[in-house]
Write a protein that holds these residues in place. Structure first.
Motif, mmCIF file in Angstrom:
data_model
loop_
_atom_site.group_PDB
_atom_site.id
_atom_site.type_symbol
_atom_site.label_atom_id
_atom_site.label_comp_id
_atom_site.label_asym_id
_atom_site.label_seq_id
_atom_site.Cartn_x
_atom_site.Cartn_y
_atom_site.Cartn_z
ATOM 1 N N TYR A 203 -3.560 -13.685 -1.487
ATOM 2 C CA TYR A 203 -3.941 -12.629 -2.389
ATOM 3 C C TYR A 203 -4.644 -11.434 -1.725
ATOM 4 C CZ TYR A 203 -6.368 -9.884 -6.000
ATOM 5 O OH TYR A 203 -7.041 -8.821 -6.599
ATOM 6 N N GLN A 204 -5.507 -11.471 -0.685
ATOM 7 C CA GLN A 204 -6.118 -10.593 -0.078
ATOM 8 C C GLN A 204 -5.287 -9.929 0.616
ATOM 9 O OE1 GLN A 204 -8.731 -9.180 -0.519
ATOM 10 N NE2 GLN A 204 -10.097 -9.093 1.415
ATOM 11 N N VAL A 205 -4.043 -10.579 1.591
ATOM 12 C CA VAL A 205 -3.327 -9.899 2.359
ATOM 13 C C VAL A 205 -2.246 -8.914 1.566
ATOM 14 C CG1 VAL A 205 -0.985 -10.308 3.734
ATOM 15 C CG2 VAL A 205 -3.128 -11.700 4.089
ATOM 16 N N LEU A 206 -1.866 -9.404 0.306
ATOM 17 C CA LEU A 206 -1.173 -8.671 -0.462
ATOM 18 C C LEU A 206 -2.071 -7.343 -0.932
ATOM 19 C CD1 LEU A 206 0.854 -11.203 -2.529
ATOM 20 C CD2 LEU A 206 1.573 -9.771 -0.375
ATOM 21 N N ARG A 207 -3.084 -7.617 -1.421
ATOM 22 C CA ARG A 207 -3.952 -6.506 -1.957
ATOM 23 C C ARG A 207 -4.307 -5.458 -1.006
ATOM 24 N NH1 ARG A 207 -3.505 -4.207 -6.073
ATOM 25 N NH2 ARG A 207 -2.782 -5.680 -7.931
ATOM 26 N N ILE A 208 -4.432 -5.866 0.188
ATOM 27 C CA ILE A 208 -4.755 -4.806 1.572
ATOM 28 C C ILE A 208 -3.434 -4.191 1.859
ATOM 29 C CG2 ILE A 208 -5.246 -4.672 4.097
ATOM 30 C CD1 ILE A 208 -7.246 -7.325 3.744
ATOM 31 N N ALA A 209 -2.535 -4.783 1.621
ATOM 32 C CA ALA A 209 -1.027 -4.095 2.001
ATOM 33 C C ALA A 209 -0.886 -2.886 0.878
ATOM 34 C CB ALA A 209 0.157 -5.066 1.816
ATOM 35 N N ILE A 210 -1.105 -3.377 -0.578
ATOM 36 C CA ILE A 210 -1.202 -2.270 -1.433
ATOM 37 C C ILE A 210 -2.125 -1.093 -1.254
ATOM 38 C CG2 ILE A 210 -1.194 -1.897 -4.067
ATOM 39 C CD1 ILE A 210 -0.509 -4.748 -4.380
ATOM 40 N N SER A 211 -3.133 -1.445 -0.801
ATOM 41 C CA SER A 211 -4.475 -0.368 -0.386
ATOM 42 C C SER A 211 -4.103 0.486 0.529
ATOM 43 C CB SER A 211 -5.747 -1.297 -0.309
ATOM 44 O OG SER A 211 -6.062 -1.795 -1.452
ATOM 45 N N ASP A 212 -3.411 -0.196 1.722
ATOM 46 C CA ASP A 212 -3.080 0.544 2.960
ATOM 47 C C ASP A 212 -2.092 1.426 2.627
ATOM 48 O OD1 ASP A 212 -5.107 -0.565 4.472
ATOM 49 O OD2 ASP A 212 -3.686 -2.077 5.184
ATOM 50 N N ARG A 224 -1.974 1.096 -9.539
ATOM 51 C CA ARG A 224 -0.659 1.238 -9.847
ATOM 52 C C ARG A 224 0.346 0.605 -8.832
ATOM 53 N NH1 ARG A 224 1.441 7.285 -10.509
ATOM 54 N NH2 ARG A 224 3.273 6.055 -11.165
ATOM 55 N N GLY A 225 -0.281 0.053 -7.876
ATOM 56 C CA GLY A 225 0.494 -0.859 -6.975
ATOM 57 C C GLY A 225 0.875 -2.142 -7.709
ATOM 58 N N SER A 226 2.040 -2.589 -7.725
ATOM 59 C CA SER A 226 2.347 -3.805 -8.443
ATOM 60 C C SER A 226 2.220 -4.913 -7.543
ATOM 61 C CB SER A 226 3.872 -3.784 -9.147
ATOM 62 O OG SER A 226 4.119 -5.004 -9.393
ATOM 63 N N PHE A 227 1.189 -6.114 -7.979
ATOM 64 C CA PHE A 227 1.014 -7.023 -7.204
ATOM 65 C C PHE A 227 2.369 -7.952 -7.151
ATOM 66 C CE2 PHE A 227 -0.424 -11.645 -6.947
ATOM 67 C CZ PHE A 227 -1.246 -11.582 -5.565
ATOM 68 N N THR A 228 2.877 -8.088 -8.181
ATOM 69 C CA THR A 228 4.345 -9.045 -8.266
ATOM 70 C C THR A 228 5.323 -8.489 -7.423
ATOM 71 O OG1 THR A 228 3.827 -9.546 -10.858
ATOM 72 C CG2 THR A 228 5.993 -9.727 -9.854
ATOM 73 N N VAL A 229 5.369 -7.020 -7.413
ATOM 74 C CA VAL A 229 6.410 -6.344 -6.507
ATOM 75 C C VAL A 229 6.183 -6.824 -4.950
ATOM 76 C CG1 VAL A 229 7.332 -4.123 -5.591
ATOM 77 C CG2 VAL A 229 7.155 -4.474 -8.013
ATOM 78 N N ALA A 230 4.606 -6.728 -4.651
ATOM 79 C CA ALA A 230 4.323 -6.936 -3.320
ATOM 80 C C ALA A 230 4.800 -8.485 -3.073
ATOM 81 C CB ALA A 230 2.873 -6.425 -3.277
ATOM 82 N N ARG A 231 4.206 -9.087 -3.873
ATOM 83 C CA ARG A 231 4.518 -10.681 -3.575
ATOM 84 C C ARG A 231 6.002 -11.058 -3.364
ATOM 85 N NH1 ARG A 231 5.617 -14.882 -7.145
ATOM 86 N NH2 ARG A 231 4.682 -17.150 -6.452
ATOM 87 N N HIS A 232 6.888 -10.247 -4.183
ATOM 88 C CA HIS A 232 8.218 -10.654 -4.215
ATOM 89 C C HIS A 232 8.697 -10.080 -2.752
ATOM 90 C CE1 HIS A 232 9.010 -11.238 -8.618
ATOM 91 N NE2 HIS A 232 8.566 -12.044 -7.957
ATOM 92 N N VAL A 253 3.603 -5.184 6.391
ATOM 93 C CA VAL A 253 2.900 -3.971 5.657
ATOM 94 C C VAL A 253 3.804 -3.077 5.177
ATOM 95 C CG1 VAL A 253 0.922 -2.724 5.252
ATOM 96 C CG2 VAL A 253 0.637 -4.986 6.452
ATOM 97 N N GLY A 254 4.560 -2.404 6.108
ATOM 98 C CA GLY A 254 5.370 -1.138 5.738
ATOM 99 C C GLY A 254 6.411 -1.825 4.848
ATOM 100 N N ALA A 255 6.848 -2.882 4.926
ATOM 101 C CA ALA A 255 8.128 -3.168 4.113
ATOM 102 C C ALA A 255 7.491 -3.427 2.709
ATOM 103 C CB ALA A 255 8.447 -4.558 4.754
ATOM 104 N N ILE A 256 6.333 -4.040 2.608
ATOM 105 C CA ILE A 256 5.808 -4.392 1.496
ATOM 106 C C ILE A 256 5.401 -3.051 0.613
ATOM 107 C CG2 ILE A 256 3.902 -5.180 0.095
ATOM 108 C CD1 ILE A 256 3.682 -7.516 2.327
ATOM 109 N N GLY A 257 4.897 -2.072 1.540
ATOM 110 C CA GLY A 257 4.416 -0.802 0.881
ATOM 111 C C GLY A 257 5.674 -0.033 0.388
ATOM 112 N N ARG A 258 6.993 -0.108 1.110
ATOM 113 C CA ARG A 258 8.013 0.667 0.504
ATOM 114 C C ARG A 258 8.304 0.011 -0.833
ATOM 115 N NH1 ARG A 258 8.841 0.760 6.179
ATOM 116 N NH2 ARG A 258 10.115 -1.051 5.919
ATOM 117 N N HIS A 259 8.482 -1.163 -1.018
ATOM 118 C CA HIS A 259 8.765 -1.585 -2.231
ATOM 119 C C HIS A 259 7.865 -1.209 -3.352
ATOM 120 C CE1 HIS A 259 11.486 -4.132 0.028
ATOM 121 N NE2 HIS A 259 12.461 -4.289 -1.160
#
Length: 316
Positions: A203-212, A224-232, A253-259
């Motif tokens: 959870y923390q890794v995904l939330r940090i990716a969204i925050s970054d 506004r960053g979707s946790f579900t989108v980041a997880r997928h 992180v960049g791939a997650i961020g783009r999604h």
């Protein structure tokens, strides 16, 4: 919840209730979460035989000057408030409306200075009215805070308390989105500990990716960053090996961020539904659920009126 393995029952108790309790042993998780990003600052967990206040004292190791800790009514205990104030952090906690607090000094905005134990606090009583197309609902909130500066308007403090609900969203992302409503799989208490840490770390890794991703975008709120989108997106990177061999450097992180940026959630609307405790073993709707909307969220406005407090206590 945990599997009903004999090893779990000895260390973790089952939830109680008037209709026989829950069928699975329970584990209690208490976390300190940043409201702005929903990242985890600290977390503790264990048997639910220990109450929230018992675990809350362990979280004080991560509080410090410059923080303001938001908490619900269960944390308005004098000992915990005193311990928190010793760390240098401020607090904003809801208390029961009928709790009697001495009026030490009235402030111009209608709030007043009082004491809980040895800690000087500011008490704010407000009428909060939520108006939607379906009607309006008014509720009285009484808040206490160690922010004593009268230059900070009472209305802004009440508005800030609304952010406490970010932790409820964080817990929903942990339990519902990450676990899909399933119980933990581990059959031993040690395995349970490992599995919970794995959930918290993921959870923390995904939330940090969204925050970054939103760090340099002042026009985008991190929520506004979707946790579900980041997880997928993370799942595709790890399981489907999407783009793993495209470059010599893996930019996870960049791939997650783009999604996340491609599928931003709409700006959040005001929360309008009252809180209702889940009744997992009852088919009847709780009386506190009356007035809850079962469809899409409704556009709403919130009106806050600070109640002026008497400068003297009424006779007993």
């Amino acid at each position: 919840m945990l599997p009903g393995h004999p090893g779990h029952v000895t260390q973790f108790s089952k939830g109680g209730g008037n209709n026989g309790g829950t069928g699975y042993p329970m584990v209690r998780v208490l976390a300190l979460v940043a409201c702005g990003t929903r990242t985890i600052i600290d977390a503790v967990f264990g048997s639910d035989r220990t109450g929230e206040i018992g675990y809350a004292h362990q979280l004080l190791r991560s509080t410090r000057t410059g923080m303001i800790v938001l908490a619900d009514r269960n944390f308005a205990a004098a000992a915990w408030i005193a311990a928190l104030s010793q760390t240098g952090a401020d607090m904003l906690v809801r208390v029961k409306n009928h709790r009697r607090l001495p009026v030490c000094r009235a402030l111009p905005d209608g709030s007043f200075v009082s004491r809980i134990g040895r800690v000087e606090v500011r008490v704010i009583t407000a009428q909060v009215t939520i108006t939607t197309s379906d009607g309006r609902r008014t509720e009285t909130y009484r808040l206490v805070t160690t922010v004593l500066d009268a230059a900070v308007p009472a209305v802004e403090i009440v508005e800030l308390y609304h952010q406490r609900w970010e932790i409820e969203t964080a817990f929903a992302e942990l339990k519902a989105t990450s676990m899909g409503g399933r119980v933990l799989r581990s059959r031993t208490p040690t395995g349970v500990t490992q599995e919970i840490y794995a959930l918290l770390i993921t959870y923390q890794v995904l939330r940090i990716a969204i925050s970054d991703t939103t760090l340099d975008r002042a026009d985008i709120d991190p929520d506004r960053g979707s946790f579900t989108v980041a997880r997928h997106a993370a799942r595709d990177q790890l399981i489907a090996a999407a783009g793993v061999i495209a470059d010599t450097v893996i930019d996870l992180v960049g791939a997650i961020g783009r999604h996340v940026l491609d599928q931003l959630l709409p700006a959040r609307r005001i929360r309008t539904n009252p809180r209702v405790v889940k009744r997992a073993i009852s088919k009847y709707v709780a009386s506190t659920a009356q007035g809850r909307h079962r469809g899409p969220s409704h556009p709403a406005t919130i009106t806050i009126e600070i109640e002026t407090t008497l400068t003297t206590q009424p006779p007993t």
